[in-house]
Motif scaffolding. Structure first.
Motif, mmCIF file in Angstrom:
data_model
loop_
_atom_site.group_PDB
_atom_site.id
_atom_site.type_symbol
_atom_site.label_atom_id
_atom_site.label_comp_id
_atom_site.label_asym_id
_atom_site.label_seq_id
_atom_site.Cartn_x
_atom_site.Cartn_y
_atom_site.Cartn_z
ATOM 1 N N ILE A 1 0.831 -1.209 0.000
ATOM 2 C CA ILE A 1 0.000 0.000 0.000
ATOM 3 C C ILE A 1 0.864 1.258 0.000
ATOM 4 O O ILE A 1 0.606 2.220 -0.727
ATOM 5 C CB ILE A 1 -0.941 0.005 1.229
ATOM 6 C CG1 ILE A 1 -1.974 -1.123 1.117
ATOM 7 C CG2 ILE A 1 -1.655 1.351 1.371
ATOM 8 C CD1 ILE A 1 -2.731 -1.394 2.404
ATOM 9 N N ASP A 2 1.937 1.228 0.820
ATOM 10 C CA ASP A 2 2.811 2.401 0.954
ATOM 11 C C ASP A 2 3.876 2.477 -0.134
ATOM 12 O O ASP A 2 4.655 3.432 -0.167
ATOM 13 C CB ASP A 2 3.503 2.383 2.326
ATOM 14 C CG ASP A 2 2.519 2.488 3.477
ATOM 15 O OD1 ASP A 2 1.373 2.934 3.242
ATOM 16 O OD2 ASP A 2 2.888 2.109 4.604
ATOM 17 N N GLU A 3 3.939 1.452 -0.982
ATOM 18 C CA GLU A 3 4.960 1.371 -2.039
ATOM 19 C C GLU A 3 6.357 1.460 -1.434
ATOM 20 O O GLU A 3 7.255 2.134 -1.960
ATOM 21 C CB GLU A 3 4.745 2.465 -3.091
ATOM 22 C CG GLU A 3 3.390 2.367 -3.786
ATOM 23 C CD GLU A 3 3.163 3.462 -4.807
ATOM 24 O OE1 GLU A 3 4.041 4.327 -4.963
ATOM 25 O OE2 GLU A 3 2.108 3.452 -5.456
ATOM 26 N N SER A 4 6.536 0.783 -0.308
ATOM 27 C CA SER A 4 7.817 0.821 0.400
ATOM 28 C C SER A 4 8.828 -0.119 -0.262
ATOM 29 O O SER A 4 8.482 -1.226 -0.664
ATOM 30 C CB SER A 4 7.631 0.392 1.855
ATOM 31 O OG SER A 4 6.727 1.247 2.519
ATOM 32 N N ASN A 5 10.062 0.332 -0.330
ATOM 33 C CA ASN A 5 11.141 -0.489 -0.878
ATOM 34 C C ASN A 5 11.974 -1.152 0.208
ATOM 35 O O ASN A 5 12.655 -2.148 -0.054
ATOM 36 C CB ASN A 5 12.057 0.358 -1.760
ATOM 37 C CG ASN A 5 11.354 0.842 -3.010
ATOM 38 O OD1 ASN A 5 10.610 0.091 -3.630
ATOM 39 N ND2 ASN A 5 11.568 2.101 -3.371
ATOM 40 N N GLN A 6 11.913 -0.579 1.415
ATOM 41 C CA GLN A 6 12.681 -1.139 2.515
ATOM 42 C C GLN A 6 11.865 -1.162 3.784
ATOM 43 O O GLN A 6 11.004 -0.317 4.007
ATOM 44 C CB GLN A 6 13.956 -0.322 2.760
ATOM 45 C CG GLN A 6 15.056 -0.541 1.736
ATOM 46 C CD GLN A 6 16.396 -0.029 2.237
ATOM 47 O OE1 GLN A 6 16.466 0.885 3.061
ATOM 48 N NE2 GLN A 6 17.472 -0.614 1.748
ATOM 49 N N ARG A 7 12.142 -2.157 4.614
ATOM 50 C CA ARG A 7 11.593 -2.215 5.966
ATOM 51 C C ARG A 7 12.721 -2.684 6.868
ATOM 52 O O ARG A 7 13.326 -3.716 6.623
ATOM 53 C CB ARG A 7 10.402 -3.174 6.061
ATOM 54 C CG ARG A 7 9.824 -3.248 7.481
ATOM 55 C CD ARG A 7 8.586 -4.107 7.547
ATOM 56 N NE ARG A 7 7.432 -3.442 6.957
ATOM 57 C CZ ARG A 7 6.651 -2.572 7.594
ATOM 58 N NH1 ARG A 7 6.924 -2.240 8.848
ATOM 59 N NH2 ARG A 7 5.620 -2.030 7.001
ATOM 60 N N GLY B 1 0.553 11.147 2.928
ATOM 61 C CA GLY B 1 -0.764 11.696 3.252
ATOM 62 C C GLY B 1 -1.487 10.947 4.345
ATOM 63 O O GLY B 1 -2.719 11.004 4.445
ATOM 64 N N LYS B 2 -0.726 10.235 5.200
ATOM 65 C CA LYS B 2 -1.370 9.469 6.267
ATOM 66 C C LYS B 2 -1.911 10.400 7.345
ATOM 67 O O LYS B 2 -1.237 11.347 7.748
ATOM 68 C CB LYS B 2 -0.362 8.496 6.896
ATOM 69 C CG LYS B 2 -0.023 7.305 6.022
ATOM 70 C CD LYS B 2 0.903 6.354 6.761
ATOM 71 C CE LYS B 2 1.227 5.137 5.923
ATOM 72 N NZ LYS B 2 2.153 4.216 6.620
ATOM 73 N N PRO B 3 -3.113 10.120 7.820
ATOM 74 C CA PRO B 3 -3.685 10.953 8.894
ATOM 75 C C PRO B 3 -3.131 10.543 10.248
ATOM 76 O O PRO B 3 -3.693 9.694 10.941
ATOM 77 C CB PRO B 3 -5.187 10.644 8.799
ATOM 78 C CG PRO B 3 -5.244 9.235 8.268
ATOM 79 C CD PRO B 3 -4.045 9.066 7.378
ATOM 80 N N THR B 4 -1.992 11.104 10.638
ATOM 81 C CA THR B 4 -1.405 10.775 11.932
ATOM 82 C C THR B 4 -1.616 11.921 12.908
ATOM 83 O O THR B 4 -1.846 13.069 12.507
ATOM 84 C CB THR B 4 0.102 10.466 11.800
ATOM 85 O OG1 THR B 4 0.803 11.654 11.424
ATOM 86 C CG2 THR B 4 0.352 9.371 10.764
ATOM 87 N N LEU B 5 -1.522 11.601 14.192
ATOM 88 C CA LEU B 5 -1.825 12.605 15.215
ATOM 89 C C LEU B 5 -0.920 13.840 15.136
ATOM 90 O O LEU B 5 -1.416 14.960 15.340
ATOM 91 C CB LEU B 5 -1.757 11.968 16.607
ATOM 92 C CG LEU B 5 -2.336 12.796 17.754
ATOM 93 C CD1 LEU B 5 -3.788 13.198 17.482
ATOM 94 C CD2 LEU B 5 -2.236 12.034 19.077
ATOM 95 N N ASN C 1 4.326 -6.471 -6.528
ATOM 96 C CA ASN C 1 3.167 -6.239 -5.666
ATOM 97 C C ASN C 1 2.226 -7.438 -5.614
ATOM 98 O O ASN C 1 1.741 -7.819 -4.547
ATOM 99 C CB ASN C 1 2.393 -5.008 -6.135
ATOM 100 C CG ASN C 1 3.070 -3.708 -5.743
ATOM 101 O OD1 ASN C 1 3.970 -3.693 -4.902
ATOM 102 N ND2 ASN C 1 2.655 -2.612 -6.349
ATOM 103 N N ALA C 2 1.953 -8.021 -6.773
ATOM 104 C CA ALA C 2 1.006 -9.139 -6.829
ATOM 105 C C ALA C 2 1.498 -10.308 -5.980
ATOM 106 O O ALA C 2 0.732 -10.902 -5.203
ATOM 107 C CB ALA C 2 0.792 -9.578 -8.278
ATOM 108 N N THR C 3 2.777 -10.618 -6.110
ATOM 109 C CA THR C 3 3.345 -11.722 -5.327
ATOM 110 C C THR C 3 3.261 -11.423 -3.837
ATOM 111 O O THR C 3 2.880 -12.276 -3.030
ATOM 112 C CB THR C 3 4.809 -11.964 -5.736
ATOM 113 O OG1 THR C 3 4.863 -12.281 -7.124
ATOM 114 C CG2 THR C 3 5.421 -13.108 -4.934
#
Length: 341
Positions: A104-110, A250-254, A122-124
């Motif tokens: 969802i976030d299109e992240s390349n690293q965690r 654009g995440k709605p964070t506090l 993405n599909a996999t």
């Protein structure tokens, strides 16, 4: 056993205490659980196994299964194969949510390692995340416990709804603190609640279900608020992502919700800049926007809210059996709060 006030527990908390110290309280259980996370994978499709092992190997602290093990021991201080197995299932579900989040976030690293969607596609990644959820429920059936299945099926629905609610409010500068709390209650706190309550169901100590739910919810809320504060004040190398990523997405964070509220009456120009950045996701002046959030007073408010949630979690613990495992849960809340310092 005479109950030890939690305030005394806080005073006795060593300044050098770390996560490994808490983990060591249930070291044998934890090691068995960790092996079961991998051993529970059982797909005939090699790609499923490869991707699953990749995302599980990416690791993390295994905090949710640790909480399950601490709760199980707190309620009945004896080795429980079922508790270890349930803890491994909890981690499997958590891993699945992370895989979906990265897509969802299109992240390349965690955590500094390539994500599944970046390594494959993405599909996999989505399908393997689906497999991990399905496999978790396949394993849950083995407990032959309808209450446990009910807890995890209701909770997984809530997690999915929390993620969708976050998408619904993405790039929405009108999102409120209540919207935010509804989002994190689903996408973060619910799994902590499942981790705690599942242990009580296994140990047939259902009189503690409400207290454990309260602990899980408030600890989860505090944990997520702290994470969101660190997106504006943390160390990007430690966090494994760039500061301001939540803003760009654009995440709605506090922090941004409160910053907009504070800036609206004090800094119209700053308010408009932040509002437009949230709406569009365009943050070429990210450092300036981060400073805007910091200078607004929003982070101080968020830290207070995180500490309020932490205290509520600690209060919930005070009604649970008093032993070293409860102390371990208390220390987890203290370590989480210490990230704000």
């Amino acid at each position: 056993m005479t109950s030890t006030p939690l305030s005394n527990a806080a005073n006795s908390l060593s300044s050098t205490l770390n996560y490994a110290d808490i983990q060591s309280i249930v070291a044998t259980d934890f090691d068995i659980m960790d092996k079961q996370v991998f051993g529970s994978l059982d797909s005939k499709v090699q790609l499923v196994m490869s991707v699953s092992q990749h995302v599980i190997n990416a690791g993390g602290k295994r905090m949710r299964p640790l909480i399950t093990l601490l709760c199980a021991r707190m309620l009945n201080d004896a080795p429980s194969e079922q508790a270890m197995h349930l803890a491994a299932i909890t981690e499997m579900l958590h891993t699945a949510t992370l895989v979906h989040d990265d897509v969802i976030d299109e992240s390349n690293q965690r955590r500094g390692k390539p994500t599944a969607n970046a390594t494959w596609d993405n599909a996999t990644a989505v399908l393997v995340g689906d497999y991990l959820i399905a496999r978790a429920f396949n394993l849950l059936v083995g407990f032959q416990s309808l209450p446990l299945l009910q807890l995890f099926s209701d909770g997984t629905c809530d997690i999915a709804e929390g993620e969708v609610l976050q998408l619904q409010h993405q790039h929405n500068p009108a999102a409120t603190e209540n919207d935010y709390l509804n989002i994190i209650d689903g996408k973060t706190s619910r799994l902590f609640m499942m981790a705690t309550q599942g242990a009580a169901i296994l140990q047939e100590q259902t009189q503690y279900l409400q207290a454990l739910a309260d602990f899980g919810q408030h600890f989860g809320n505090a944990f997520q608020i702290i994470d969101d504060v660190l997106d504006y004040s943390g160390d990007s190398e430690i966090m494994g992502k760039n500061l301001g990523d939540d803003l760009a997405e654009g995440k709605p964070t506090l922090p941004t919700i409160k910053a907009l509220e504070l800036l609206k009456d004090t800094d119209k120009e700053g308010y408009d800049k932040l509002r437009i950045a949230i709406q569009t996701g365009k943050t070429p002046n990210a450092e300036q926007l981060i400073e805007l959030v910091r200078d607004s007073g929003s982070l101080e408010y968020c830290k207070r809210r995180a500490l309020e949630e932490t205290k509520l979690a600690q209060q919930a613990l005070s009604t649970l059996p008093d032993n070293r495992y409860r102390q371990g849960l208390y220390q987890l809340t203290e370590l989480a709060s210490a990230r704000l310092i």
